[in-house]
Design a protein around this motif. Sequence first.
Motif, short mmCIF file in Angstrom:
data_model
loop_
_atom_site.label_atom_id
_atom_site.label_comp_id
_atom_site.label_asym_id
_atom_site.label_seq_id
_atom_site.Cartn_x
_atom_site.Cartn_y
_atom_site.Cartn_z
N LYS A 165 -12.31 -23.75 64.89
CA LYS A 165 -11.97 -24.38 63.42
C LYS A 165 -12.10 -25.79 63.42
N LYS A 166 -11.42 -26.47 64.73
CA LYS A 166 -11.17 -27.99 64.87
C LYS A 166 -12.93 -28.56 64.77
N ILE A 167 -13.56 -27.99 65.83
CA ILE A 167 -15.08 -28.43 66.07
C ILE A 167 -15.59 -28.26 64.66
N CYS A 168 -15.78 -27.17 64.13
CA CYS A 168 -16.59 -27.05 62.73
C CYS A 168 -16.03 -27.98 61.77
N ILE A 169 -14.80 -28.36 61.65
CA ILE A 169 -14.45 -28.95 60.58
C ILE A 169 -14.83 -30.46 60.71
N SER A 170 -14.54 -31.00 61.96
CA SER A 170 -14.87 -32.49 62.04
C SER A 170 -16.08 -32.82 62.96
N ASN A 171 -16.81 -31.73 63.31
CA ASN A 171 -18.24 -32.05 64.03
C ASN A 171 -19.23 -31.14 63.55
N LYS A 172 -19.34 -31.15 62.33
CA LYS A 172 -20.41 -30.13 61.97
C LYS A 172 -21.91 -30.04 62.30
N ASN A 173 -22.24 -31.31 62.77
CA ASN A 173 -23.70 -31.35 63.25
C ASN A 173 -23.71 -31.11 64.92
N LEU A 174 -22.40 -31.05 65.46
CA LEU A 174 -22.32 -30.70 66.95
C LEU A 174 -23.10 -29.61 67.20
N GLN A 175 -23.94 -29.34 68.16
CA GLN A 175 -24.33 -27.97 68.65
C GLN A 175 -23.48 -27.59 69.82
N ILE A 176 -22.91 -26.29 69.70
CA ILE A 176 -22.08 -25.71 70.57
C ILE A 176 -22.42 -24.67 71.14
#
Length: 353
Positions: A165-176
């Motif tokens: 949730k944290k990564i998707c909300i604040s770093n939408k363009n980051l490939q994980i």
Amino acid sequence: MKKFDFNLEIKKSGCYFIAEIGVNHENSLDLAEKIIKQAKKGGANAVKFQSYKADKIASKDSPYYWDLNKVNIKSQYKLFKKYDKFNEDHYIKIKKICDFYKINFASTPFDLEAVKFLDKLVPFFKIASADFNNTPLLNEIIKTKKPIVISTGACSQNEIDNFYKKICISNKNLQIVLMHCILSYPTNYNDANLQFINIFKKKYKNFITGYSDHTMPDSSGMVLTKAYELGATVIEKHFTLDTLKGKKNNDHFHSMNFKDLITFRENINILKKITGKNQIRKILNTEKKSRKNARRSVFSLGFIEKGEKITMQNTIAKRPGRGIPPDSYHKILNKKLKKNIKDDTLITHNLLA
């Protein structure tokens, strides 16, 4: 450095394989190069090292968490100290070696300083399971905007959900790439829980699903092949020279070698071939001859006179399937023959009145 995209790499190779050299180099550039060369030979897409200094990763009284029968050192600090001699200059040389062998170089940073110098060398960052909740380190890596591969060993479901949730909300363009992982050295087969790969794939759809393996290598490559089959498109496993495989007091004891990797690549190539792409069942070209010769047609069963009716008693369905198929029996029953026919004669419409 060209922007790295896991999706493109996965599309090219089917499964992006990271050969985790870790500290199996034993502080030797020469040994590191030999392992890199074998990783390339086996079909790895990347080799990954571990960039740390013992003083920054563990206190002097930090207890062990591995099998003492395999690694007989009881202090994390002492074990890390034994293999922490590489510095930035060494990794620059290793990067050049990787470039020569045309294989990607990566290394897991365990402190902020390592993040900074590795940022100039790696196409993506790998975060170890033990640092899943290391917020300062995570934030420093996120700042680089490079793809992140993160292992989930010893994590609770809530921790993974919150991270997602944290990564998707604040770093939408980051490939994980979210890696299923069991933080146990070695991992028993009955603890591997590969089902979580499929669960991750369905639950965390914005992430790429992967698997970081710590089981003992099996000769058939079953564990990694099953992980791929369940949806792990990025796979990481400890890797060593064939001559060092099984050696104690380092990660050699649970590492695969290039022969194991070749087996895995062969397995997934077979899987891709046998899985197929068709969504609707079609008759393949390779089946047409078999369909014609192995299916059945209606034949006479004994001598049948002219004018006699076709019945179930005086006919039989036999191979090949060049005439009237048995599912069309209802169309010819009770029809009369135009002439006498011998036993084992193919019944055709031009024989019928």
